[in-house]
Design an enzyme around this catalytic site. Structure first.
Site, short mmCIF file in Angstrom:
data_model
loop_
_atom_site.label_atom_id
_atom_site.label_comp_id
_atom_site.label_asym_id
_atom_site.label_seq_id
_atom_site.Cartn_x
_atom_site.Cartn_y
_atom_site.Cartn_z
CE LYS A 52 -4.31 -1.79 1.85
NZ LYS A 52 -5.26 -1.57 3.36
CG ASP A 108 -8.60 1.32 3.29
OD1 ASP A 108 -9.07 0.28 3.36
OD2 ASP A 108 -7.09 0.25 3.50
N1 LIG Z 1 -12.40 -3.43 8.04
C1 LIG Z 1 -11.18 -3.04 7.13
O1 LIG Z 1 -12.03 -3.06 5.27
C2 LIG Z 1 -9.66 -2.81 7.24
C3 LIG Z 1 -8.43 -2.58 6.57
C4 LIG Z 1 -7.57 -1.91 7.00
C5 LIG Z 1 -7.30 -3.34 8.25
N2 LIG Z 1 -8.76 -4.24 8.23
C6 LIG Z 1 -7.58 -4.67 9.64
O2 LIG Z 1 -7.38 -3.75 10.97
C7 LIG Z 1 -6.19 -4.95 11.60
C8 LIG Z 1 -5.02 -4.32 11.44
O3 LIG Z 1 -4.65 -4.02 10.04
P1 LIG Z 1 -3.38 -3.14 9.89
O4 LIG Z 1 -3.15 -3.42 8.04
O5 LIG Z 1 -3.16 -1.75 9.81
O6 LIG Z 1 -1.94 -4.06 10.31
P2 LIG Z 1 -0.76 -2.94 11.14
O7 LIG Z 1 -0.14 -2.33 10.16
O8 LIG Z 1 0.45 -4.27 11.18
O9 LIG Z 1 -0.58 -2.46 12.52
C9 LIG Z 1 -1.51 -4.00 13.32
C10 LIG Z 1 -1.40 -2.80 15.57
O10 LIG Z 1 -2.16 -3.60 15.83
C11 LIG Z 1 -0.91 -3.54 16.90
N3 LIG Z 1 -1.17 -5.22 17.77
C12 LIG Z 1 -1.09 -5.97 16.97
N4 LIG Z 1 -0.62 -7.51 17.87
C13 LIG Z 1 -0.94 -6.55 19.38
C14 LIG Z 1 -1.08 -7.09 20.68
N5 LIG Z 1 -0.25 -8.18 20.82
N6 LIG Z 1 -1.43 -6.23 21.68
C15 LIG Z 1 -1.62 -4.59 21.14
N7 LIG Z 1 -1.90 -4.01 19.97
C16 LIG Z 1 -1.18 -5.06 18.92
C17 LIG Z 1 0.07 -2.72 16.30
O11 LIG Z 1 1.36 -2.49 17.76
P3 LIG Z 1 2.18 -2.64 17.34
O12 LIG Z 1 2.52 -0.53 17.27
O13 LIG Z 1 2.63 -2.63 18.93
O14 LIG Z 1 2.83 -3.36 16.82
C18 LIG Z 1 -0.37 -2.29 15.58
O15 LIG Z 1 -1.18 -0.70 16.56
C19 LIG Z 1 -6.59 -5.74 10.68
O16 LIG Z 1 -7.06 -6.72 11.87
C20 LIG Z 1 -6.66 -5.76 9.77
O17 LIG Z 1 -6.97 -7.22 9.18
C21 LIG Z 1 -9.79 -3.97 8.65
#
Ligand SMILES: NC(=O)c1ccc[n+]([C@@H]2O[C@H](COP(=O)([O-])OP(=O)(O)OC[C@H]3O[C@@H](n4cnc5c(N)ncnc54)[C@H](OP(=O)(O)O)[C@@H]3O)[C@@H](O)[C@H]2O)c1
Length: 296
Positions: A70, A106
């Site tokens: 992205k 998004d």
């Molecule tokens: N509904 C939709 O259209 C849509 C669109 C995009 C994404 N999503 C969903 O959004 C979620 C995040 O996606 P992303 O692309 O932003 O992922 P990402 O860039 O990998 O970010 C993950 C986030 O989760 C936190 N995290 C992970 N494990 C954790 C834990 N055990 N305890 C506390 N915090 C934790 C991370 O914190 P740290 O910074 O401390 O690692 C970070 O803030 C996913 O489930 C994805 O499927 C949904």
């Protein structure tokens, strides 16, 4: 029927096996009688530039972009929609005669999902959990809409970095805190909306939640953007607390609607796209369940 006139769309990511875009968009193309077809392409990081060049060469009309491309895809495009440029991430590309423009759907998808449930975030106190890629779009669009935003993240540095980027772009104060019980309890005390953008609670870790149930109150709107499972533990416990809940699939459908309309210029069949997402997710859960039981 695929013919010589069929226009091709793609979705690129690595992996791509789980993506729902082809199921949703192909159903919508069929419904509107469009001779369009979307297919998945698994593209490795080192091949991204060649893949985008291929999009031009093959006259592919549009591409959805998913993890991990992205941000990295941006330099390969001719133009960026101003919102995508400010957010710093592209999840949709349109090809107009070889000119590739990158969009971020998004952010408007998230906002539309809120508005669709009758929630206007302007002037509201919003607690955002997480500071990853999805939080970037969510934090930006909420701050731009006029919400009072605080970002809580496990890694405080990332929350601070994101808050700085958003507040720098919008000249607006965004607070950043460590995601812990004390900060959560205090911030949720005065919050109207809670948004989970962390991956906590996502399949297969469906018994996890980023917020303990006793901190959830009926006056909160709880939006969990996790897609799989459709009803996360956080959403289930928020419902029990009497809070209004909004699901990640609603954001997923709306971001798809925005992309569809950019590509076709036509009104997207929202209800059908929503049905397809839910069906695809249910099929995925059934397949995952089968794989799990096969391994046991
Ligand atoms: N509904 C939709 O259209 C849509 C669109 C995009 C994404 N999503 C969903 O959004 C979620 C995040 O996606 P992303 O692309 O932003 O992922 P990402 O860039 O990998 O970010 C993950 C986030 O989760 C936190 N995290 C992970 N494990 C954790 C834990 N055990 N305890 C506390 N915090 C934790 C991370 O914190 P740290 O910074 O401390 O690692 C970070 O803030 C996913 O489930 C994805 O499927 C949904």
């Amino acid at each position: 029927m695929i013919s010589g006139r069929t226009r091709i769309f793609g979705v690129i990511g690595d992996p791509v096996e789980h993506v729902m875009a082809p199921a949703i968009n192909n159903a919508a193309f069929r419904k509107l009688g469009l001779d369009f077809l979307q297919v998945p392409f698994r593209v490795k990081k080192e091949d991204l530039g060649k893949a985008i060049e291929g999009m031009r060469a093959l006259n592919i009309r549009g591409i959805n972009v998913t993890i991990p491309h992205k941000v990295a895809v941006m330099p390969f495009l001719n133009e960026l929609d101003p919102l995508a440029e400010r957010i710093g991430a592209v999840n949709t590309i349109a090809n107009d005669g070889g000119v590739l423009t990158g969009y971020n759907t998004d952010a408007p998808g998230f906002l539309q999902a809120l508005l669709g449930e009758g929630i206007e975030p302007k002037g509201r106190n919003v607690v955002i959990l997480g500071a990853g890629g999805a939080s970037r779009a969510v934090s930006f669009i909420l701050a731009e809409r006029g919400s009072n935003v605080v970002i809580l993240n496990r890694t405080l540095e990332r929350a601070k970095e994101l808050a700085d980027v958003v507040s720098g772009a919008l000249r607006k104060e965004i607070r950043a805190l460590k995601l812990d019980r004390e900060n959560l309890a205090r911030e949720l005390g005065g919050a109207h909306i809670l948004v989970n953008t962390t991956s906590v609670g996502m399949s297969p870790n469906i018994n996890e939640t980023p917020v303990s149930a006793d901190l959830l109150k009926s006056k909160l709107v709880v939006f969990d953007i996790v897609i799989n499972p459709i009803k996360t533990r956080l959403l289930g416990e928020a419902e029990v607390a009497g809070a209004q809940t909004i699901r990640g699939v609603d954001m997923l459908v709306w971001q798809g609607v925005v992309a569809f309309e950019i590509w076709t210029g036509l009104k997207a069949p929202y209800e059908l796209m929503k049905e397809e997402v839910v069906k695809a997710l249910e099929e995925q859960s059934a397949v995952n369940g089968q794989h799990r039981s096969a391994r046991l």
